[in-house]
Write a protein that holds these residues in place. Structure first.
Motif, PDB file in Angstrom:
ATOM      1  N   GLY A 134      39.194  94.462  83.730  1.00 31.77           N
ATOM      2  CA  GLY A 134      40.310  94.464  83.339  1.00 31.77           C
ATOM      3  C   GLY A 134      41.190  95.688  82.511  1.00 31.77           C
ATOM      4  N   LEU A 135      40.007  96.490  82.022  1.00 30.10           N
ATOM      5  CA  LEU A 135      40.658  97.625  81.516  1.00 30.10           C
ATOM      6  C   LEU A 135      40.060  98.777  82.190  1.00 30.10           C
ATOM      7  N   ARG A 136      38.907  98.306  83.586  1.00 29.13           N
ATOM      8  CA  ARG A 136      38.855  99.475  84.163  1.00 29.13           C
ATOM      9  C   ARG A 136      39.560  99.983  85.162  1.00 29.13           C
ATOM     10  N   GLN A 137      39.975  98.010  86.172  1.00 29.85           N
ATOM     11  CA  GLN A 137      40.215  98.540  87.064  1.00 29.85           C
ATOM     12  C   GLN A 137      41.591  98.474  87.250  1.00 29.85           C
ATOM     13  N   LEU A 138      42.484  97.792  86.721  1.00 29.14           N
ATOM     14  CA  LEU A 138      43.656  97.182  86.014  1.00 29.14           C
ATOM     15  C   LEU A 138      44.099  98.350  85.267  1.00 29.14           C
ATOM     16  N   HIS A 139      43.854  98.817  84.296  1.00 28.87           N
ATOM     17  CA  HIS A 139      44.016  99.685  83.250  1.00 28.87           C
ATOM     18  C   HIS A 139      44.480  98.935  82.834  1.00 28.87           C
ATOM     19  N   ALA A 140      44.536  97.814  82.044  1.00 29.30           N
ATOM     20  CA  ALA A 140      45.357  96.657  80.946  1.00 29.30           C
ATOM     21  C   ALA A 140      45.425  97.639  79.899  1.00 29.30           C
ATOM     22  N   ARG A 141      46.718  97.501  79.743  1.00 32.38           N
ATOM     23  CA  ARG A 141      47.009  97.121  77.974  1.00 32.38           C
ATOM     24  C   ARG A 141      46.560  96.541  76.701  1.00 32.38           C
ATOM     25  N   ARG A 142      46.412  95.600  77.262  1.00 31.03           N
ATOM     26  CA  ARG A 142      46.532  94.739  76.437  1.00 31.03           C
ATOM     27  C   ARG A 142      45.737  93.043  77.015  1.00 31.03           C
ATOM     28  N   LEU A 143      44.742  92.319  76.693  1.00 28.26           N
ATOM     29  CA  LEU A 143      43.804  91.166  77.209  1.00 28.26           C
ATOM     30  C   LEU A 143      44.015  90.411  76.219  1.00 28.26           C
ATOM     31  N   GLU A 144      45.141  88.623  76.739  1.00 28.86           N
ATOM     32  CA  GLU A 144      44.332  87.925  75.819  1.00 28.86           C
ATOM     33  C   GLU A 144      43.022  86.949  75.927  1.00 28.86           C
ATOM     34  N   ILE A 145      43.109  86.189  74.993  1.00 25.93           N
ATOM     35  CA  ILE A 145      42.550  84.388  75.275  1.00 25.93           C
ATOM     36  C   ILE A 145      42.505  83.378  73.988  1.00 25.93           C
ATOM     37  N   PHE A 146      43.540  82.761  74.517  1.00 23.56           N
ATOM     38  CA  PHE A 146      43.681  81.561  74.164  1.00 23.56           C
ATOM     39  C   PHE A 146      42.878  80.465  74.015  1.00 23.56           C
ATOM     40  N   THR A 147      42.997  80.075  72.725  1.00 21.08           N
ATOM     41  CA  THR A 147      41.990  78.793  72.574  1.00 21.08           C
ATOM     42  C   THR A 147      42.517  77.946  71.354  1.00 21.08           C
ATOM     43  N   ASP A 148      41.710  77.160  71.883  1.00 23.90           N
ATOM     44  CA  ASP A 148      42.423  75.947  70.639  1.00 23.90           C
ATOM     45  C   ASP A 148      41.110  76.154  69.430  1.00 23.90           C
TER      46      ASP A 148
END
Length: 190
Positions: A134-148
């Protein structure tokens, strides 16, 4: 984003020190079904996060899932990866990037593990590989994880992979017991 997502070049397989991650494909349904059946009790503890685990598992459903996931990967609509141990090909879970916002470069990471394979760091290794994609190839600015918020294993995994707890909020869906689960939101920004 300057190019249409379908034109993105992405690896068809990601290799880590101990794992191979690749998108599901036709014929994978039986293997996924077996891993899910081995893990049903654990998966069903988190109905708000894993609603697909609630119905009784059926081969056709999982084969359909695998074929759709393969098509969605090619169309750049969703990036699901099956996680296999490199040494023996054993399926140990799945993870991926979901619910994209291409304009904002925001992606959600989701994962589940094959219960007999938990406790060996496989999910952490896979989630770190997906994070890096996500960070290197998709150039994500924000990654999220939602969990209980009660899922301490999942929360610890998010933290091991460099995510920070942003907040706790009610989850959008009610469970069968008429209780509203509480969601822990973890994020990593570039």
């Amino acid at each position: 984003m300057s190019r249409a997502p379908i034109l993105l070049e992405l690896p068809g397989q990601i290799d880590t020190a101990r794992l191979t991650l690749r998108p599901p494909r036709a014929g994978d349904g039986a293997v996924v079904l077996a891993a899910v059946c081995d893990s049903l009790a654990e998966l069903r503890c988190w109905p708000a996060n894993l609603p697909w685990a609630a119905p009784e598992p059926a081969l056709d459903n999982f084969e359909t899932f695998c074929r759709r996931a393969e098509a969605q990967f090619l169309l750049r609509e969703d990036f699901t990866f099956l996680i296999r141990r490199s040494a023996d090909g054993q399926l140990v879970g799945a993870c991926g990037l979901h619910r994209f916002d291409w304009l904002a470069r925001r992606f959600e990471i989701g994962y589940w593990g094959h219960t007999p394979s938990l406790g060996h760091g496989y999910l952490s290794e896979a989630v770190c590989a997906i994070r890096d994609l996500g960070l290197r190839q998709l150039h994500a600015r924000r990654l999220e994880i939602f969990t209980d918020a009660r899922n301490h294993r999942s929360r610890a995994l998010a933290e091991r992979c460099g995510f920070t707890l942003e907040h706790i909020r009610p989850h959008g869906a009610e469970t069968a017991h008429d209780e509203r689960p509480v969601c822990a939101v973890y994020a990593l920004t570039a």
